[in-house]
Design an enzyme around this catalytic site. Sequence first.
Site, PDB file in Angstrom:
ATOM      1  N   ASP A 149       0.870  -1.187   0.000  1.00 27.41           N
ATOM      2  CA  ASP A 149       0.000   0.000   0.000  1.00 27.41           C
ATOM      3  C   ASP A 149       0.906   1.237   0.000  1.00 27.41           C
ATOM      4  O   ASP A 149       2.031   1.164  -0.490  1.00 27.41           O
ATOM      5  CB  ASP A 149      -0.953  -0.074   1.212  1.00 27.41           C
ATOM      6  CG  ASP A 149      -2.249   0.699   0.960  1.00 27.41           C
ATOM      7  OD1 ASP A 149      -2.161   1.882   0.593  1.00 27.41           O
ATOM      8  OD2 ASP A 149      -3.344   0.136   1.128  1.00 27.41           O
ATOM      9  N   HIS A 165       2.172   2.174  -3.166  1.00 28.79           N
ATOM     10  CA  HIS A 165       1.207   3.119  -3.726  1.00 28.79           C
ATOM     11  C   HIS A 165       1.683   4.564  -3.642  1.00 28.79           C
ATOM     12  O   HIS A 165       0.898   5.487  -3.782  1.00 28.79           O
ATOM     13  CB  HIS A 165      -0.156   2.957  -3.043  1.00 28.79           C
ATOM     14  CG  HIS A 165      -0.814   1.633  -3.334  1.00 28.79           C
ATOM     15  ND1 HIS A 165      -2.091   1.322  -2.934  1.00 28.79           N
ATOM     16  CD2 HIS A 165      -0.362   0.543  -4.003  1.00 28.79           C
ATOM     17  CE1 HIS A 165      -2.390   0.078  -3.334  1.00 28.79           C
ATOM     18  NE2 HIS A 165      -1.353  -0.405  -3.976  1.00 28.79           N
TER      19      HIS A 165
END
Length: 395
Positions: free
Chosen positions: A219, A242
């Site tokens: 993430d 991310h």
Amino acid sequence: MDSSSVFLRISLLMFLFIFTAYKNVHAANIFSIRDNKAIPDGKTDCSQALSSAWAKACAVDGGTVLVPSGTYYVKSALLQGPCNGKTIFSVMGTLKASAAPISQESWIEFNHVDNLAITGNGVFDGQGASTWAHKHNQNAKNFSPGTPSLKLKFVRNSSIEGITSMNSKMFHVHVNNCDGLVINHVSILAPEDSPNTDGIHVGASNNVHISNAKIATGDDCISLGPGSTNIDISSIKCGPGHGISIGSLGKYPDEENVAGITVRNCTLSNTQNGVRIKTWAPSPPSSVSDVTFQDIILNNAYNPIIIDQQYCPSNTCSHKGESSVQIKGVKFINIRGSSSIPAAVNVVCSKSRPCQDIEFLGLNIIVNGKGQPTTATCSNVNAKFLGNQVPTRCA
Ligand SMILES: *[C@@H]1O[C@H](CO)[C@@H](O)[C@H](O)[C@H]1NC(C)=O
Ligand SMILES: *[C@@H]1O[C@H](CO)[C@@H](O)[C@H](O)[C@H]1NC(C)=O
């Protein structure tokens, strides 16, 4: 003997005396978990040993908890302050979580501690694989958020240096209600497809400096939640992951504002996003202000620069209403490298609170492998593109 050599001898004796006293104090203040019945077989629960060593170290000024080399299974540990001065948590071995879910709020948590130094070249191994598999198999409604590995809550004037976090069940490092924290030279590692494994998540905290981190995770490499103020992020290597995010914001009522954020000198490689600000819609009011993203290198980022005020990760939102999070004063300076798609800049602001003072300067982002110039799209914002750059302006 002349007076200067007498002086020299006295000085030497005093030095030896002080040095010896200092060494003794230090040896006495080191509390190894091995001396507190920890067994490094990776199976025996060492939670109690960790708590005992912590209690002793916390009781003296300059106390050190030592996790020596070896693998220690720890079910969970809540290491509470306030302590009696400075406390050092030195990890030279591996602390290993259970593969099964943890019912506590966190795996290893430091709570109400001032002047804490978490150091060493050791590892926090969150054993997240079964939790990730569980999340992948669940539908969104039963989604379980998992447990952060290392949590700092109400911690002040402290540091995390050198350690590695791998395979956390959820966030690797969760900084919550902290003031005055330096995170330097940490390594963070989890697979690209591990859900919610943000590298470092900061919320409700002031004056946090994160630098020289190497983060590869599933993430956000770093995410800043509500109430993050005076946060300085520099020299980060991120990817896969991310990217570096502010948000998501506006999910809950009465969120605190985000202000005073700088992200400098970072390299993002094969990340889903580069730098972004995300808010839910509709959302209660709050604000994001005074943010600078500067000197960022992107290698094949999917969404290099985004402001998304209609954030909705699993596309289950009906967007009945606009975000009331006011975004104001955001600079993107000298961001260069490659994007995996032509749309490198996407700014979607709120209709009811258009973004204010958004500036782009010195962008040079081309399409990866093709060398074509990228494009920018913007809505509900009067973004300023200053000087010559790629992309040139909002379409
Ligand atoms: C934290 O550091 C600041 C600045 O050095 C100092 O003013 C403050 O008293 C410290 N607070 C604690 C709790 O140590
Ligand atoms: C930029 O970051 C790299 C590591 O990613 C570091 O080696 C370098 O010293 C940093 N430069 C500045 C000016 O901070």
